[in-house]
Design an enzyme around this catalytic site. Structure first.
Site, short mmCIF file in Angstrom:
data_model
loop_
_atom_site.label_atom_id
_atom_site.label_comp_id
_atom_site.label_asym_id
_atom_site.label_seq_id
_atom_site.Cartn_x
_atom_site.Cartn_y
_atom_site.Cartn_z
N PRO A 71 87.73 -10.22 -36.31
CA PRO A 71 88.12 -8.80 -36.28
C PRO A 71 88.63 -8.36 -34.92
CG PRO A 71 86.13 -9.05 -37.54
CD PRO A 71 86.42 -10.41 -36.96
N CYS A 72 89.75 -7.65 -34.93
CA CYS A 72 90.44 -7.36 -33.68
C CYS A 72 90.20 -5.94 -33.16
CB CYS A 72 91.95 -7.57 -33.87
SG CYS A 72 92.70 -6.43 -35.07
N GLN A 73 89.49 -5.09 -33.91
CA GLN A 73 89.40 -3.70 -33.50
C GLN A 73 88.85 -3.53 -32.09
OE1 GLN A 73 88.30 -4.98 -36.38
NE2 GLN A 73 88.46 -3.55 -38.07
#
Length: 349
Positions: A71-73
């Protein structure tokens, strides 16, 4: 080669590897909104629906490669930028835990360009060391690529980490840009007259879609959205397809937005009816998903999210082909060297 996929999402990365000749035997995705889409479009891949945190390494199949986009958030330039201190950022550690246990020939991890910001320098260095020292160790290469250089009609910058197990004795070389770029006209022009709006509440209008998922989000535009031009012309590449439908680019039928003052743009007077968001299918085309890849959802926002979070299929395919050819060449050299050494030993005995 057999590979497993973590944080699979709808499977853009997986599909690209399949198109390059890999066998995706097992995938992991925790978001239940995605499960139906993944399983119906990847019928030959087993989908594990647990969080990676809860998956024992011995329950992951033996494989030649591990791929995924943690996940890149937490790394996003638009997000909190807390990086490895964010729980989502820490999922990198579980990715490495599995890698260390399985020791595949290679791994690929994809993330947003925000990872390269100076403020994440220490965390990035730590991640590099963890990758390099996982098990027997990996030769690590990483680079930021723009999808528009690899048969994708979209400006989309992402960082790729590729590790090659040390016994294969080579460093991965990233593919060179293709050269010719694909414009929006080539990608989505044929869809311009068959689109339908979502139903009230942005629920799917699929029964009225003559082309699957060819529906767009309705509703107003925020002041943040209106602070920049959101229109790319037919002869240009799209802006980055994001995971939120409200931030989808405007269809290229509309004229460029009018500058009013700093951080304020407006739609051209008398042309307001041309300013609609790109449809779910148009976004999928721009992410290079084929038209027979159907996205399943009740609310249209879920469709945009699946597509915006995906790795463009064509970019994934180019990366996969490059990994495949370089590993095959390395293994051929190793076999030749072993054969030569054996012949030499026999001649001396």
């Amino acid at each position: 080669m057999k590979i497993v996929s973590f944080f699979a999402g709808a499977g853009g990365l997986d599909l690209g590897f399949q198109k390059a000749g890999f066998d995706v035997i097992w995938a992991n995705e925790y978001d239940k909104e995605i499960w139906e889409t993944y399983e119906k479009n990847h019928p030959h891949t087993f989908l594990d629906k647990r969080s990676i945190v809860d998956i024992p390494a011995n329950e992951v199949p033996e494989c030649d490669g591990i791929i995924g986009g943690p996940p890149c958030q937490s790394w996003s330039e638009a997000g909190s930028m807390r990086g490895i201190n964010d729980k989502r950022g820490q999922l990198f550690y579980d990715f490495i835990r599995i890698l260390e246990a399985k020791q595949p020939k290679f791994f690929l991890a994809e993330n947003v360009s925000g990872m390269l910001l100076n403020r994440h320098g220490e965390a990035l260095k730590n991640i590099q060391e963890l990758f390099k020292n996982a098990g027997v160790g990996y030769e690590l290469s990483f680079q930021m690529l723009n999808a528009s250089d690899f048969d994708v009609p979209q400006d989309r910058k992402r960082v790729f980490f590729v590790g090659i197990r040390k016994d294969l004795t080579f460093n991965f070389q990233f593919p060179n840009p293709i050269g010719k770029k694909i414009a929006l006209q080539q990608a989505i022009f044929d869809l311009k007259d068959s689109v339908v709006p979502a139903k009230e509440g942005n629920k799917t209008n699929k029964e009225n879609c003559t082309i699957a998922n060819h529906e767009y989000m309705i509703g107003g535009f925020s002041s943040m959205f209106m602070s920049r031009n959101r229109v790319r012309s037919w002869d240009e590449q799209s802006f980055t397809i994001q995971a939120g439908g409200r931030h989808a680019p405007i269809h290229p039928q509309a004229p460029k937005m009018k500058f009013i003052e700093q951080n304020v743009r407006a739609f051209v007077n008398g042309k307001e009816d041309l300013y609609r968001r790109l449809s779910v299918r148009e976004c999928a085309r721009i992410q290079t998903f084929p038209d027979d890849f159907i996205f399943h959802y009740t609310h249209i926002a879920a469709g945009y999210k699946m597509i915006g979070n995906a790795v463009p299929v064509n970019l994934a395919k180019h990366m996969a082909l490059s990994i495949k050819s370089q590993i095959e060449n390395a293994e051929k050299k190793i076999r030749t060297r072993k054969k030569t050494n054996l012949e030499l030993e026999n001649s001396l005995s």
